[in-house]
Design an enzyme around this catalytic site. Structure first.
Site, PDB file in Angstrom:
ATOM      1  N   LYS A   1       0.102   6.601   9.027  1.00  0.00           N
ATOM      2  CA  LYS A   1      -0.417   7.710   9.845  1.00  0.00           C
ATOM      3  C   LYS A   1      -1.241   7.098  10.970  1.00  0.00           C
ATOM      4  O   LYS A   1      -2.465   7.086  10.908  1.00  0.00           O
ATOM      5  CB  LYS A   1      -1.371   8.568   8.997  1.00  0.00           C
ATOM      6  CG  LYS A   1      -0.770   9.707   8.240  1.00  0.00           C
ATOM      7  CD  LYS A   1      -1.907  10.597   7.730  1.00  0.00           C
ATOM      8  CE  LYS A   1      -1.764  10.956   6.299  1.00  0.00           C
ATOM      9  NZ  LYS A   1      -2.909  11.696   5.756  1.00  0.00           N
TER      10      LYS A   1
ATOM     11  N   GLU B   1       0.842  -1.210   0.000  1.00  0.00           N
ATOM     12  CA  GLU B   1       0.000   0.000   0.000  1.00  0.00           C
ATOM     13  C   GLU B   1       0.870   1.250   0.000  1.00  0.00           C
ATOM     14  O   GLU B   1       2.006   1.223   0.480  1.00  0.00           O
ATOM     15  CB  GLU B   1      -0.840   0.020   1.290  1.00  0.00           C
ATOM     16  CG  GLU B   1      -2.256  -0.512   1.135  1.00  0.00           C
ATOM     17  CD  GLU B   1      -3.238   0.550   0.652  1.00  0.00           C
ATOM     18  OE1 GLU B   1      -2.844   1.437  -0.133  1.00  0.00           O
ATOM     19  OE2 GLU B   1      -4.405   0.472   1.064  1.00  0.00           O
ATOM     20  N   ASP B   2       0.325   2.346  -0.476  1.00  0.00           N
ATOM     21  CA  ASP B   2       1.062   3.602  -0.397  1.00  0.00           C
ATOM     22  C   ASP B   2       1.059   4.123   1.042  1.00  0.00           C
ATOM     23  O   ASP B   2       2.078   4.514   1.580  1.00  0.00           O
ATOM     24  CB  ASP B   2       0.499   4.657  -1.365  1.00  0.00           C
ATOM     25  CG  ASP B   2      -1.009   4.862  -1.265  1.00  0.00           C
ATOM     26  OD1 ASP B   2      -1.669   4.184  -0.444  1.00  0.00           O
ATOM     27  OD2 ASP B   2      -1.542   5.712  -2.013  1.00  0.00           O
TER      28      ASP B   2
ATOM     29  N   ARG C   1       1.002  12.406  -8.379  1.00  0.00           N
ATOM     30  CA  ARG C   1       1.594  11.082  -8.156  1.00  0.00           C
ATOM     31  C   ARG C   1       3.034  11.026  -8.626  1.00  0.00           C
ATOM     32  O   ARG C   1       3.847  10.267  -8.111  1.00  0.00           O
ATOM     33  CB  ARG C   1       0.803  10.005  -8.923  1.00  0.00           C
ATOM     34  CG  ARG C   1      -0.597   9.759  -8.412  1.00  0.00           C
ATOM     35  CD  ARG C   1      -1.138   8.470  -9.019  1.00  0.00           C
ATOM     36  NE  ARG C   1      -2.583   8.369  -8.906  1.00  0.00           N
ATOM     37  CZ  ARG C   1      -3.237   7.932  -7.837  1.00  0.00           C
ATOM     38  NH1 ARG C   1      -2.567   7.553  -6.772  1.00  0.00           N
ATOM     39  NH2 ARG C   1      -4.559   7.866  -7.827  1.00  0.00           N
TER      40      ARG C   1
ATOM     41  N   PHE D   1      -1.679  15.835   5.106  1.00  0.00           N
ATOM     42  CA  PHE D   1      -2.034  15.251   3.824  1.00  0.00           C
ATOM     43  C   PHE D   1      -0.837  15.362   2.893  1.00  0.00           C
ATOM     44  O   PHE D   1      -0.332  16.453   2.634  1.00  0.00           O
ATOM     45  CB  PHE D   1      -3.252  15.945   3.206  1.00  0.00           C
ATOM     46  CG  PHE D   1      -3.816  15.161   2.065  1.00  0.00           C
ATOM     47  CD1 PHE D   1      -4.684  14.094   2.292  1.00  0.00           C
ATOM     48  CD2 PHE D   1      -3.456  15.461   0.760  1.00  0.00           C
ATOM     49  CE1 PHE D   1      -5.174  13.343   1.239  1.00  0.00           C
ATOM     50  CE2 PHE D   1      -3.948  14.707  -0.307  1.00  0.00           C
ATOM     51  CZ  PHE D   1      -4.819  13.654  -0.062  1.00  0.00           C
TER      52      PHE D   1
ATOM     53  N   ASP E   1      -3.870   4.824   6.521  1.00  0.00           N
ATOM     54  CA  ASP E   1      -4.458   6.026   7.112  1.00  0.00           C
ATOM     55  C   ASP E   1      -5.518   5.577   8.131  1.00  0.00           C
ATOM     56  O   ASP E   1      -5.168   5.184   9.244  1.00  0.00           O
ATOM     57  CB  ASP E   1      -5.034   6.876   5.968  1.00  0.00           C
ATOM     58  CG  ASP E   1      -5.505   8.253   6.403  1.00  0.00           C
ATOM     59  OD1 ASP E   1      -4.903   8.817   7.309  1.00  0.00           O
ATOM     60  OD2 ASP E   1      -6.481   8.748   5.827  1.00  0.00           O
TER      61      ASP E   1
HETATM   62  P1  IMP Z   1      -7.428   4.378   4.502  1.00  0.00           P
HETATM   63  O1  IMP Z   1      -8.427   3.400   3.981  1.00  0.00           O
HETATM   64  O2  IMP Z   1      -8.072   5.539   5.200  1.00  0.00           O
HETATM   65  O3  IMP Z   1      -6.327   3.760   5.322  1.00  0.00           O
HETATM   66  O4  IMP Z   1      -6.791   5.094   3.267  1.00  0.00           O
HETATM   67  C1  IMP Z   1      -6.022   4.479   2.361  1.00  0.00           C
HETATM   68  C2  IMP Z   1      -5.959   5.284   1.088  1.00  0.00           C
HETATM   69  O5  IMP Z   1      -6.333   6.656   1.273  1.00  0.00           O
HETATM   70  C3  IMP Z   1      -4.548   5.321   0.597  1.00  0.00           C
HETATM   71  O6  IMP Z   1      -4.255   4.175  -0.179  1.00  0.00           O
HETATM   72  C4  IMP Z   1      -4.515   6.609  -0.181  1.00  0.00           C
HETATM   73  O7  IMP Z   1      -4.944   6.395  -1.513  1.00  0.00           O
HETATM   74  C5  IMP Z   1      -5.494   7.509   0.534  1.00  0.00           C
HETATM   75  N1  IMP Z   1      -4.792   8.434   1.454  1.00  0.00           N
HETATM   76  C6  IMP Z   1      -4.781   8.447   2.790  1.00  0.00           C
HETATM   77  N2  IMP Z   1      -4.037   9.433   3.297  1.00  0.00           N
HETATM   78  C7  IMP Z   1      -3.549  10.090   2.227  1.00  0.00           C
HETATM   79  C8  IMP Z   1      -2.655  11.218   2.079  1.00  0.00           C
HETATM   80  O8  IMP Z   1      -2.158  11.839   3.023  1.00  0.00           O
HETATM   81  N3  IMP Z   1      -2.390  11.582   0.790  1.00  0.00           N
HETATM   82  C9  IMP Z   1      -2.889  10.950  -0.297  1.00  0.00           C
HETATM   83  N4  IMP Z   1      -3.693   9.883  -0.206  1.00  0.00           N
HETATM   84  C10 IMP Z   1      -4.027   9.474   1.054  1.00  0.00           C
HETATM   85 MG    MG Z   2      -5.622   7.980  -3.479  1.00  0.00          MG
END
Ligand code: IMP
Ligand code: MG
Length: 181
Positions: free
Chosen positions: A134, A102-103, A168, A155, A106
């Site tokens: 995070k 994963e990138d 990106r 962010f 969050d």
């Molecule tokens: P989660 O499901 O909230 O953990 O979010 C995962 C996805 O939200 C990541 O794979 C990103 O695509 C996006 N995301 C969460 N935080 C950021 C950020 O700070 N910048 C850009 N994309 C984010």
């Molecule tokens: Mg995204």
């Protein structure tokens, strides 16, 4: 200076050279943990593509790749709280050492959804790698096995991460400030 569109403001948080150094260290940990075995990396599109490409090339093991796509943030900075599959895997993962790539972790909603689905498919082992973490934003108790950098609640964009599909391609991970509206 990274390219910023319109009145957006970008501030470098993690330099490309530091990212590559850390990716190397994560890859060498993976190579150690799975010594003598094959790993199957699953990249979560599109954010993980640069991380996966660099990570895979630093892993000294037999390695195969696949990709999965899910809908997450859309055009805003906040999660919709719902995860939807857009593209499933091409290959069966039963019996494989799967590492979900994963990138960023969050809220953990995306990762917990994907880990649940992957587990049902009976891989031999299932691990999670994320370039960024995070932890202060977590809504689900997800823990990454291989984390690049832990960051505060900012962010960020670049090195695969987007804001409304932009940024990106930035080499560095940058903090994005949008103009006040
Ligand atoms: P989660 O499901 O909230 O953990 O979010 C995962 C996805 O939200 C990541 O794979 C990103 O695509 C996006 N995301 C969460 N935080 C950021 C950020 O700070 N910048 C850009 N994309 C984010
Ligand atoms: Mg995204």
């Amino acid at each position: 200076m990274p390219f910023a569109a319109g009145k957006d403001i970008l501030e470098v948080r993690i330099r490309h050279a530091d990212i590559l150094r850390r990716v190397k260290a994560v890859a060498s940990q993976i190579s150690k943990d799975f010594k003598g075995e094959r790993v199957h990396l699953i990249g979560v599109l599109k954010g993980a593509c640069f991380f996966l490409a660099d990570l895979a090339r630093e892993i000294n093991l037999e390695c195969s790749l696949d990709f999965i796509a899910v809908a997450s943030y859309g055009k805003t900075k906040e999660s919709s709280g719902q995860v939807r599959m857009l593209k499933d895997l091409d290959q069966n993962i039963a019996g494989l050492n799967v590492i979900l790539v994963e990138d960023i972790l969050d809220t953990g909603l995306t990762a917990s959804y994907l880990l649940r689905i992957m587990k049902q498919r009976r891989p031999k082992t299932l691990k999670m790698a994320a370039l960024l973490d995070k932890p202060s934003r977590r809504l689900r108790p997800v823990k990454g096995d291989y984390i690049g950098f832990t960051i505060p609640n900012e962010f960020v964009v670049g090195y695969g991460l987007d804001y409304a599909e932009r940024y990106r391609n930035l080499k560095d991970v940058c903090i994005l400030q949008l103009p006040a509206s």
